[in-house]
Design a protein around this motif. Sequence first.
Motif, PDB file in Angstrom:
ATOM      1  N   ARG A  53       2.598   1.828  -3.297  1.00  0.00           N
ATOM      2  CA  ARG A  53       1.561   2.394  -4.515  1.00  0.00           C
ATOM      3  C   ARG A  53       1.303   3.847  -4.142  1.00  0.00           C
ATOM      4  O   ARG A  53       1.375   4.619  -5.055  1.00  0.00           O
ATOM      5  CB  ARG A  53       0.382   1.422  -4.178  1.00  0.00           C
ATOM      6  CG  ARG A  53      -0.504   1.558  -5.752  1.00  0.00           C
ATOM      7  CD  ARG A  53      -1.879   2.608  -5.199  1.00  0.00           C
ATOM      8  NE  ARG A  53      -2.706   2.422  -6.451  1.00  0.00           N
ATOM      9  CZ  ARG A  53      -3.276   3.691  -7.046  1.00  0.00           C
ATOM     10  NH1 ARG A  53      -2.958   4.639  -6.905  1.00  0.00           N
ATOM     11  NH2 ARG A  53      -4.033   3.039  -8.156  1.00  0.00           N
ATOM     12  N   ASN A  54       1.456   4.248  -3.112  1.00  0.00           N
ATOM     13  CA  ASN A  54       1.083   5.745  -2.790  1.00  0.00           C
ATOM     14  C   ASN A  54       2.439   6.519  -3.234  1.00  0.00           C
ATOM     15  O   ASN A  54       2.285   7.580  -3.763  1.00  0.00           O
ATOM     16  CB  ASN A  54       0.889   5.732  -1.408  1.00  0.00           C
ATOM     17  CG  ASN A  54      -0.378   5.440  -0.658  1.00  0.00           C
ATOM     18  OD1 ASN A  54      -1.189   5.123  -1.686  1.00  0.00           O
ATOM     19  ND2 ASN A  54      -0.649   5.150   0.663  1.00  0.00           N
ATOM     20  N   VAL A  55       3.616   5.882  -2.946  1.00  0.00           N
ATOM     21  CA  VAL A  55       4.927   6.467  -3.454  1.00  0.00           C
ATOM     22  C   VAL A  55       5.037   6.798  -4.742  1.00  0.00           C
ATOM     23  O   VAL A  55       5.522   7.640  -5.561  1.00  0.00           O
ATOM     24  CB  VAL A  55       6.067   5.720  -2.750  1.00  0.00           C
ATOM     25  CG1 VAL A  55       7.516   6.195  -3.680  1.00  0.00           C
ATOM     26  CG2 VAL A  55       6.111   5.925  -1.279  1.00  0.00           C
TER      27      VAL A  55
ATOM     28  N   ARG B 264       0.582  -1.168   0.065  1.00  0.00           N
ATOM     29  CA  ARG B 264       0.174   0.100   0.033  1.00  0.00           C
ATOM     30  C   ARG B 264       0.998   1.094   0.051  1.00  0.00           C
ATOM     31  O   ARG B 264       0.612   2.344  -0.754  1.00  0.00           O
ATOM     32  CB  ARG B 264      -0.750  -0.285   1.330  1.00  0.00           C
ATOM     33  CG  ARG B 264      -1.989   0.861   1.223  1.00  0.00           C
ATOM     34  CD  ARG B 264      -2.978   0.801   2.251  1.00  0.00           C
ATOM     35  NE  ARG B 264      -3.742  -0.459   2.277  1.00  0.00           N
ATOM     36  CZ  ARG B 264      -3.913  -1.436   3.654  1.00  0.00           C
ATOM     37  NH1 ARG B 264      -3.576  -0.748   4.562  1.00  0.00           N
ATOM     38  NH2 ARG B 264      -4.420  -2.525   3.248  1.00  0.00           N
ATOM     39  N   GLU B 265       1.846   1.207   0.727  1.00  0.00           N
ATOM     40  CA  GLU B 265       2.910   2.421   0.924  1.00  0.00           C
ATOM     41  C   GLU B 265       3.644   2.461  -0.432  1.00  0.00           C
ATOM     42  O   GLU B 265       3.546   3.688  -1.067  1.00  0.00           O
ATOM     43  CB  GLU B 265       3.885   2.153   2.093  1.00  0.00           C
ATOM     44  CG  GLU B 265       4.699   3.355   2.094  1.00  0.00           C
ATOM     45  CD  GLU B 265       5.980   3.045   3.247  1.00  0.00           C
ATOM     46  OE1 GLU B 265       6.457   4.040   3.475  1.00  0.00           O
ATOM     47  OE2 GLU B 265       6.136   2.053   3.613  1.00  0.00           O
TER      48      GLU B 265
ATOM     49  N   GLU C 261       2.467   6.665  -6.938  1.00  0.00           N
ATOM     50  CA  GLU C 261       1.548   7.605  -7.512  1.00  0.00           C
ATOM     51  C   GLU C 261       1.781   8.954  -7.247  1.00  0.00           C
ATOM     52  O   GLU C 261       1.982   9.913  -8.088  1.00  0.00           O
ATOM     53  CB  GLU C 261      -0.004   7.386  -6.963  1.00  0.00           C
ATOM     54  CG  GLU C 261      -1.000   8.323  -7.425  1.00  0.00           C
ATOM     55  CD  GLU C 261      -2.374   7.777  -6.898  1.00  0.00           C
ATOM     56  OE1 GLU C 261      -3.411   8.549  -7.426  1.00  0.00           O
ATOM     57  OE2 GLU C 261      -2.245   7.098  -5.698  1.00  0.00           O
ATOM     58  N   ARG C 262       2.549   9.091  -6.086  1.00  0.00           N
ATOM     59  CA  ARG C 262       3.161  10.449  -5.708  1.00  0.00           C
ATOM     60  C   ARG C 262       4.247  10.887  -6.841  1.00  0.00           C
ATOM     61  O   ARG C 262       4.145  12.009  -7.006  1.00  0.00           O
ATOM     62  CB  ARG C 262       3.682  10.654  -4.309  1.00  0.00           C
ATOM     63  CG  ARG C 262       3.977  12.089  -3.805  1.00  0.00           C
ATOM     64  CD  ARG C 262       4.731  11.664  -2.443  1.00  0.00           C
ATOM     65  NE  ARG C 262       3.941  10.983  -1.589  1.00  0.00           N
ATOM     66  CZ  ARG C 262       4.397  10.339  -0.689  1.00  0.00           C
ATOM     67  NH1 ARG C 262       5.682  10.143  -0.606  1.00  0.00           N
ATOM     68  NH2 ARG C 262       3.696   9.518   0.196  1.00  0.00           N
TER      69      ARG C 262
END
Length: 388
Positions: A362-364, A359-360, A366-367
Amino acid sequence: MPKILIIEDEAAIRRVLVKILSEESKTYELEEAEDGLAGIEKIKDQDYDLVLCDIKMPKMDGVEVLEAIKKIKPEIPIVMISGHGDLETAVETMKKGAFDYISKPPDLNRLLNTVRIALDRKELVVENQRLKKKVGKNYQMIGNSPEIDNIKEMIEKVAPTEARVLITGDNGTGKELVAHWLHQKSNRSKGNMIEVNCAAIPSELIESELFGHVKGAFTSANKDRAGKFEAANGGTIFLDEIGDMSLSAQAKVLRALQENKIQRVGSDRDIKVDVRVIAATNKDLKEEIKEKNFREDLYHRLAVILIEVPKLNDRKVDIPLLVDYFCEKIAKEQGTAVKTFSAEALALLKDYDWTGNIRELRNVVERLIILSTSQKIDEKAVKQFAGK
């Protein structure tokens, strides 16, 4: 344009069917086959939205044609054409998978209504298949590390059985993906998969959510309501974060597993259910049992098969594959061109400590896609925007 194949040995009947259908709709694409063997060859080579098939034909009768089509392309609806002496056989073909039957000579309204309904049903089947594929793509397990290969192998063995599965692992590791793969590869895949996040439902409402309630069972119960177990009947129920379930709800779940029966809140009437239970937790349930927070008998009912999902830090070899997957997925969601990562950027990502797991990551990703101005994300961008 709907494509219809007419398999009929009598040329006169074929002409009547073509005339009726072509006058009804200029959008129908009509093709003919003079016997069953010719019809089967056409179906092997082309896609059709509907088949009209006579029952009594030389070389290969309609029942044999029906059985052959169901093996080759089971999604095609087949309407049988029956003569006066074929009514009993026509009914039998319905049991074998025919959509419907019409009698000779064909009644105009009966024929047109049957064709319309059959084509509508075909459209629904195709749409459902498309949605299932889309859902399947949303729950892919990305990676070829030994840890992930072991889980995939376990799923292949366990999914076709009725064994209950307990999935363990830290938050963000992908426990939900494992549950969906188990369902999609099971014999219950055509049934519902109902998800319940036990941590997100207040303890006073969890029993009603799982088992339903009757009118008047509590203040806001103004009508009867079915619960998640009933909704999952014939399919799978996924109890996520089961370690957060109240002890009273655990007792009812245990009964449901032991007896395949539930009772709605406020009722003493048993309701039979046929569900496969998959549970997941990020807690150490054996420790929770010691602390009297989880029932040991329920644990042993759930943990027939144990699947532990590894942390991302234990499978860093999969990071490049995961980054590529997220790049394509995010670009599709945002309607933008797919960005790529340099080898140095990927190496840096592999060095980080991923406490938030997939999850982390994926967030990175996307950022970085949003904030980086270049189509190729380099080491400098990762250092600047990854927040690590």
